[in-house]
Design a protein around this motif. Sequence first.
Motif, PDB file in Angstrom:
ATOM      1  N   GLN A   1     -26.391 -40.642  -1.483  1.00 54.50           N
ATOM      2  CA  GLN A   1     -27.289 -40.434  -2.615  1.00 54.50           C
ATOM      3  C   GLN A   1     -28.608 -39.804  -2.172  1.00 54.50           C
ATOM      4  OE1 GLN A   1     -26.420 -40.852  -5.906  1.00 54.50           O
ATOM      5  NE2 GLN A   1     -28.274 -39.647  -6.135  1.00 54.50           N
ATOM      6  N   LYS A   2     -29.148 -40.260  -1.036  1.00 59.87           N
ATOM      7  CA  LYS A   2     -30.398 -39.669  -0.522  1.00 59.87           C
ATOM      8  C   LYS A   2     -30.198 -38.188  -0.177  1.00 59.87           C
ATOM      9  CE  LYS A   2     -32.373 -43.850   1.466  1.00 59.87           C
ATOM     10  NZ  LYS A   2     -32.732 -44.544   2.712  1.00 59.87           N
ATOM     11  N   LEU A   3     -29.055 -37.873   0.443  1.00 58.58           N
ATOM     12  CA  LEU A   3     -28.754 -36.483   0.779  1.00 58.58           C
ATOM     13  C   LEU A   3     -28.639 -35.636  -0.481  1.00 58.58           C
ATOM     14  CD1 LEU A   3     -26.070 -37.059   3.557  1.00 58.58           C
ATOM     15  CD2 LEU A   3     -28.393 -36.220   3.905  1.00 58.58           C
ATOM     16  N   ALA A   4     -27.952 -36.148  -1.481  1.00 60.87           N
ATOM     17  CA  ALA A   4     -27.782 -35.413  -2.741  1.00 60.87           C
ATOM     18  C   ALA A   4     -29.127 -35.200  -3.426  1.00 60.87           C
ATOM     19  CB  ALA A   4     -26.820 -36.154  -3.661  1.00 60.87           C
ATOM     20  N   ASP A   5     -29.996 -36.203  -3.395  1.00 56.28           N
ATOM     21  CA  ASP A   5     -31.324 -36.067  -3.997  1.00 56.28           C
ATOM     22  C   ASP A   5     -32.146 -35.001  -3.281  1.00 56.28           C
ATOM     23  OD1 ASP A   5     -30.661 -38.054  -5.786  1.00 56.28           O
ATOM     24  OD2 ASP A   5     -31.792 -39.637  -4.746  1.00 56.28           O
ATOM     25  N   LYS A   6     -32.117 -35.007  -1.942  1.00 55.64           N
ATOM     26  CA  LYS A   6     -32.848 -33.996  -1.163  1.00 55.64           C
ATOM     27  C   LYS A   6     -32.320 -32.600  -1.471  1.00 55.64           C
ATOM     28  CE  LYS A   6     -35.657 -35.768   2.047  1.00 55.64           C
ATOM     29  NZ  LYS A   6     -36.977 -35.335   2.377  1.00 55.64           N
ATOM     30  N   LEU A   7     -31.013 -32.494  -1.556  1.00 49.39           N
ATOM     31  CA  LEU A   7     -30.383 -31.207  -1.836  1.00 49.39           C
ATOM     32  C   LEU A   7     -30.813 -30.685  -3.208  1.00 49.39           C
ATOM     33  CD1 LEU A   7     -28.401 -29.179  -0.644  1.00 49.39           C
ATOM     34  CD2 LEU A   7     -26.564 -30.476  -1.677  1.00 49.39           C
ATOM     35  N   GLN A   8     -30.840 -31.571  -4.184  1.00 51.92           N
ATOM     36  CA  GLN A   8     -31.259 -31.183  -5.532  1.00 51.92           C
ATOM     37  C   GLN A   8     -32.729 -30.749  -5.536  1.00 51.92           C
ATOM     38  OE1 GLN A   8     -30.963 -34.325  -8.407  1.00 51.92           O
ATOM     39  NE2 GLN A   8     -30.771 -32.886 -10.102  1.00 51.92           N
ATOM     40  N   GLN A   9     -33.584 -31.462  -4.804  1.00 49.40           N
ATOM     41  CA  GLN A   9     -35.010 -31.126  -4.746  1.00 49.40           C
ATOM     42  C   GLN A   9     -35.252 -29.759  -4.099  1.00 49.40           C
ATOM     43  OE1 GLN A   9     -36.741 -34.323  -2.528  1.00 49.40           O
ATOM     44  NE2 GLN A   9     -36.391 -35.833  -4.148  1.00 49.40           N
TER      45      GLN A   9
END
Length: 135
Positions: free
Chosen positions: A82-90
């Motif tokens: 989830q943290k990786l996906a959030d960073k990717l989205q940002q």
Amino acid sequence: MDPIGFALEEFDWTGRWRDKEFDGTTLDASGTLPSGEKVQRPRRTPQVLLEKKDDFLRHLTGKLLGYALGRSLQDGDSCTVQKLADKLQQDDYRARTLIREIALSIPFRNSQGGKVVVENLPPPPPKRTQPMVVK
């Protein structure tokens, strides 16, 4: 099976377009997603993926993290995904960001054969009992 993979069946392993199998039979470029949606042919596939962007992003991130770790994901890895996906989205979904963040993630940095590594220091050299003599 892989429904999205079936929808991309008209591309061969090098990415070239093909209309038939190698033996001449007609290709079946269709699949059904777990949600029941049908995907057919490559033109419809990106639209389906964009409609489920968050799910696709988490799935892709999890698969790449598992590949990088050399193991299946475990329950404790869901927060990292989830943290990786959030960073990717940002960062506007840049592949470079995903690769960098996986390399910097705690599971990646602390894994060795699936076990958490406490310390990577070599053992200390043995103590000398005799003084070293230089001639």
